[in-house]
Write a protein that holds these residues in place. Structure first.
Motif, PDB file in Angstrom:
ATOM      1  N   PRO A   1       0.143  -4.548  -0.792  1.00 25.00           N
ATOM      2  CA  PRO A   1       1.360  -4.400  -0.006  1.00 25.00           C
ATOM      3  C   PRO A   1       1.175  -3.552   1.253  1.00 25.00           C
ATOM      4  N   LEU A   2       0.049  -2.835   1.368  1.00 27.76           N
ATOM      5  CA  LEU A   2      -0.168  -2.003   2.546  1.00 27.76           C
ATOM      6  C   LEU A   2      -1.250  -2.554   3.463  1.00 27.76           C
ATOM      7  N   GLN A   3      -1.528  -3.836   3.349  1.00 25.35           N
ATOM      8  CA  GLN A   3      -2.433  -4.467   4.296  1.00 25.35           C
ATOM      9  C   GLN A   3      -1.787  -4.387   5.676  1.00 25.35           C
ATOM     10  N   LEU A   6       0.582  -7.101   6.733  1.00 24.67           N
ATOM     11  CA  LEU A   6       1.844  -7.082   5.986  1.00 24.67           C
ATOM     12  C   LEU A   6       2.766  -5.981   6.500  1.00 24.67           C
ATOM     13  N   VAL A   7       2.204  -4.841   6.859  1.00 23.88           N
ATOM     14  CA  VAL A   7       3.022  -3.758   7.413  1.00 23.88           C
ATOM     15  C   VAL A   7       3.646  -4.211   8.732  1.00 23.88           C
ATOM     16  N   ASP A  73       1.640 -13.245  13.252  1.00 29.15           N
ATOM     17  CA  ASP A  73       1.126 -12.237  12.339  1.00 29.15           C
ATOM     18  C   ASP A  73       0.711 -12.865  11.011  1.00 29.15           C
ATOM     19  N   MET A  74       1.519 -13.764  10.489  1.00 28.84           N
ATOM     20  CA  MET A  74       1.205 -14.397   9.209  1.00 28.84           C
ATOM     21  C   MET A  74      -0.017 -15.318   9.300  1.00 28.84           C
ATOM     22  N   LEU A  79      -4.616  -7.250  11.309  1.00 28.20           N
ATOM     23  CA  LEU A  79      -5.168  -6.050  10.670  1.00 28.20           C
ATOM     24  C   LEU A  79      -5.393  -6.346   9.189  1.00 28.20           C
ATOM     25  N   PRO A  80      -6.547  -6.918   8.844  1.00 29.50           N
ATOM     26  CA  PRO A  80      -6.735  -7.353   7.460  1.00 29.50           C
ATOM     27  C   PRO A  80      -6.932  -6.227   6.439  1.00 29.50           C
TER      28      PRO A  80
END
Length: 84
Positions: A1-3, A6-7, A73-74, A79-80
């Motif tokens: 969840p903090l990739q 995703l952020v 982004d998706m 930022l992987p």
């Protein structure tokens, strides 16, 4: 969840929701009231002013930009890695 990607998506969704509740919903209420008071043909000046206002055009452009950024982004996942 903090990739990272995703952020970024979380931030974009929060911005989109803020736009909806702070700007779009009040604008839609004004448009609905003006449309109910407007004759069928042509639009009343009040309704035309709401629909064609520069502020409305800017908000629509910003909303479209948010959607494009979210899709990019998706797809690109810029930022992987984890942020924290």
């Amino acid at each position: 969840p903090l990739q990272g990607w995703l952020v970024i998506a979380y931030v974009l969704v929060v911005l989109s929701l803020a736009m909806t509740f702070l700007f779009t919903n009040p604008w839609l209420a004004k448009v609905a009231a003006a449309a109910n008071a407007s004759p069928d043909e042509p639009m009343s000046p009040e309704l035309a002013a709401l629909v064609n206002s520069p502020r409305n055009q800017a908000l629509l452009a910003f909303d479209a930009l948010l959607i494009v950024l979210l899709i990019a982004d998706m797809v690109l996942k810029p930022l992987p890695g984890r942020i924290i």
